[in-house]
Design an enzyme around this catalytic site. Sequence first.
Site, PDB file in Angstrom:
ATOM      1  N   ASP A  23       1.082  -1.226   0.271  1.00  0.00           N
ATOM      2  CA  ASP A  23      -0.232  -0.239   0.308  1.00  0.00           C
ATOM      3  C   ASP A  23       0.983   1.109  -0.176  1.00  0.00           C
ATOM      4  O   ASP A  23       1.757   0.803   0.248  1.00  0.00           O
ATOM      5  CB  ASP A  23      -1.071   0.057   1.202  1.00  0.00           C
ATOM      6  N   GLY A  26       0.277   5.673  -4.321  1.00  0.00           N
ATOM      7  CA  GLY A  26      -0.930   7.054  -4.739  1.00  0.00           C
ATOM      8  C   GLY A  26      -0.068   8.282  -3.993  1.00  0.00           C
ATOM      9  O   GLY A  26       0.017   9.037  -4.603  1.00  0.00           O
ATOM     10  N   HIS A  40       1.862   3.224  -9.065  1.00  0.00           N
ATOM     11  CA  HIS A  40       1.347   2.038  -9.231  1.00  0.00           C
ATOM     12  C   HIS A  40       2.847   0.881 -10.027  1.00  0.00           C
ATOM     13  O   HIS A  40       2.602  -0.785 -10.605  1.00  0.00           O
ATOM     14  CB  HIS A  40       0.339   1.283 -10.025  1.00  0.00           C
ATOM     15  N   TRP A  72     -12.524  -2.220  -7.441  1.00  0.00           N
ATOM     16  CA  TRP A  72     -13.318  -1.807  -8.348  1.00  0.00           C
ATOM     17  C   TRP A  72     -14.592  -0.517  -8.310  1.00  0.00           C
ATOM     18  O   TRP A  72     -15.017   0.281  -9.438  1.00  0.00           O
ATOM     19  CB  TRP A  72     -13.877  -3.246  -8.631  1.00  0.00           C
ATOM     20  N   ARG A  74     -12.091   2.180  -7.482  1.00  0.00           N
ATOM     21  CA  ARG A  74     -11.932   3.453  -7.832  1.00  0.00           C
ATOM     22  C   ARG A  74     -11.889   4.333  -9.427  1.00  0.00           C
ATOM     23  O   ARG A  74     -12.603   3.097 -10.039  1.00  0.00           O
ATOM     24  CB  ARG A  74     -10.227   3.186  -7.935  1.00  0.00           C
ATOM     25  N   LEU A 134      10.890 -20.432  -4.855  1.00  0.00           N
ATOM     26  CA  LEU A 134      10.027 -19.278  -4.150  1.00  0.00           C
ATOM     27  C   LEU A 134       8.464 -19.518  -5.003  1.00  0.00           C
ATOM     28  O   LEU A 134       8.805 -19.636  -6.578  1.00  0.00           O
ATOM     29  CB  LEU A 134      10.547 -18.031  -3.913  1.00  0.00           C
ATOM     30  N   SER A 193      -8.225  -5.206   5.921  1.00  0.00           N
ATOM     31  CA  SER A 193      -8.594  -4.473   4.214  1.00  0.00           C
ATOM     32  C   SER A 193      -8.908  -5.739   3.432  1.00  0.00           C
ATOM     33  O   SER A 193      -8.822  -5.717   2.480  1.00  0.00           O
ATOM     34  CB  SER A 193      -7.993  -3.583   3.574  1.00  0.00           C
TER      35      SER A 193
HETATM   36  C1  IPE Z   1      -5.669  -2.677  -0.175  1.00  0.00           C
HETATM   37  O1  IPE Z   1      -4.776  -1.123   0.323  1.00  0.00           O
HETATM   38  C2  IPE Z   1      -5.459  -3.252  -1.505  1.00  0.00           C
HETATM   39  C3  IPE Z   1      -3.719  -3.566  -2.160  1.00  0.00           C
HETATM   40  C4  IPE Z   1      -3.198  -3.194  -1.591  1.00  0.00           C
HETATM   41  C5  IPE Z   1      -4.093  -4.272  -3.178  1.00  0.00           C
HETATM   42  P1  IPE Z   1      -6.067  -0.217  -0.040  1.00  0.00           P
HETATM   43  O2  IPE Z   1      -5.289   1.073  -0.923  1.00  0.00           O
HETATM   44  O3  IPE Z   1      -6.931  -0.621  -1.345  1.00  0.00           O
HETATM   45  O4  IPE Z   1      -6.967  -0.364   0.786  1.00  0.00           O
HETATM   46  P2  IPE Z   1      -7.990   0.860   1.989  1.00  0.00           P
HETATM   47  O5  IPE Z   1      -9.187   0.846   1.029  1.00  0.00           O
HETATM   48  O6  IPE Z   1      -7.646   2.231   2.175  1.00  0.00           O
HETATM   49  O7  IPE Z   1      -7.790   0.105   3.432  1.00  0.00           O
HETATM   50  C1  IPE Z   2      -2.167   0.061  -2.873  1.00  0.00           C
HETATM   51  O1  IPE Z   2      -1.207   2.014  -3.534  1.00  0.00           O
HETATM   52  C2  IPE Z   2      -2.153  -0.111  -4.799  1.00  0.00           C
HETATM   53  C3  IPE Z   2      -3.165  -0.451  -4.593  1.00  0.00           C
HETATM   54  C4  IPE Z   2      -4.520  -0.338  -4.013  1.00  0.00           C
HETATM   55  C5  IPE Z   2      -3.575  -1.264  -6.265  1.00  0.00           C
HETATM   56  P1  IPE Z   2      -2.878   3.070  -3.035  1.00  0.00           P
HETATM   57  O2  IPE Z   2      -3.050   3.136  -4.914  1.00  0.00           O
HETATM   58  O3  IPE Z   2      -3.592   1.925  -2.028  1.00  0.00           O
HETATM   59  O4  IPE Z   2      -1.697   3.964  -2.687  1.00  0.00           O
HETATM   60  P2  IPE Z   2      -2.079   4.706  -1.761  1.00  0.00           P
HETATM   61  O5  IPE Z   2      -2.880   4.037  -0.800  1.00  0.00           O
HETATM   62  O6  IPE Z   2      -3.908   5.992  -2.052  1.00  0.00           O
HETATM   63  O7  IPE Z   2      -1.749   5.695  -1.430  1.00  0.00           O
HETATM   64 MG    MG Z   3      -4.019   2.993  -0.189  1.00  0.00          MG
END
Ligand code: IPE
Ligand code: IPE
Ligand code: MG
Length: 248
Positions: A23, A26, A40, A72, A74, A134, A193
């Site tokens: 995570d 973004g 990403h 989804w 997003r 692995l 999550s």
């Molecule tokens: C969790 O991250 C899912 C992935 C890393 C793929 P999110 O960024 O979607 O989690 P929440 O919604 O903030 O908890």
């Molecule tokens: C995790 O990073 C990747 C996915 C959920 C695909 P985020 O996209 O959630 O990044 P933040 O949490 O917005 O920084």
């Molecule tokens: Mg996130």
Amino acid sequence: MTSSTQTIPEHRDLPRHIAVIMDGNGRWAKKRLLPRVAGHKKGLEVLEALTAICSRLGVDYLTVFAFSTENWRRPQEEVGFLMGLFLQSLQKRVKKLHKNGLRLKIIGDRSRFAPSIVAGIEAAEALTANNTGLTLTIAADYGGRWDILQAANQALATGVKVLDEAALAPYLALSEAPEPDLFIRTGGETRISNFLLWQLAYTELYFTPVLWPDFDEAALMHAVHSFQTRERRFGRTSEQLPIHLQRP
Ligand code: IPE
Ligand code: IPE
Ligand code: MG
């Protein structure tokens, strides 16, 4: 595979199975005034590097959360970019994994993916199926609740009337792997999550504010060292543990 609520897993200094919520992509991009998708892209490179490091260390299973059932929600543009990146890496990056003897598995609900992605998943899994290095498992359109429900439905379809762990276990997404020893979430949030709800029952949890694109070997070793200080009791008292597993 062994269930931590049924039998006590074997102790190892190095986690045999690491599960990661990658995570913070973004926010990493935003800090650099870049579009979220740049985070990403960088995140995918970090995953490649981390996989190689885990393989070199001798970790047997690495399971990463790439896309949740909730992702989804997003913006369509971001979802589209992530799907494109996923397909591209299935087609290109998998060859390198194969060359290095790694096994790739994808867990999650495949019904919402485009046919090209499903074909890419099947080809990548087939290519690497007999490798003995692995096992990298990518959770895509995965949700912990989805997993438990799909396993329960498959078990019930066999005619089982009452579910117990043994009846459910073969149908759960990570049925071939031991339960994760160490869970890592980058990006600063301290939540699960809807990741591996069943399998994390006795996993050691580690949360770090480091954003996924910044997660390097030193950050991984920090998590592993934290794991090594944990006293894993699995319900027992400290005094019941062999002396070398007791922690001050
Ligand atoms: C969790 O991250 C899912 C992935 C890393 C793929 P999110 O960024 O979607 O989690 P929440 O919604 O903030 O908890
Ligand atoms: C995790 O990073 C990747 C996915 C959920 C695909 P985020 O996209 O959630 O990044 P933040 O949490 O917005 O920084
Ligand atoms: Mg996130």
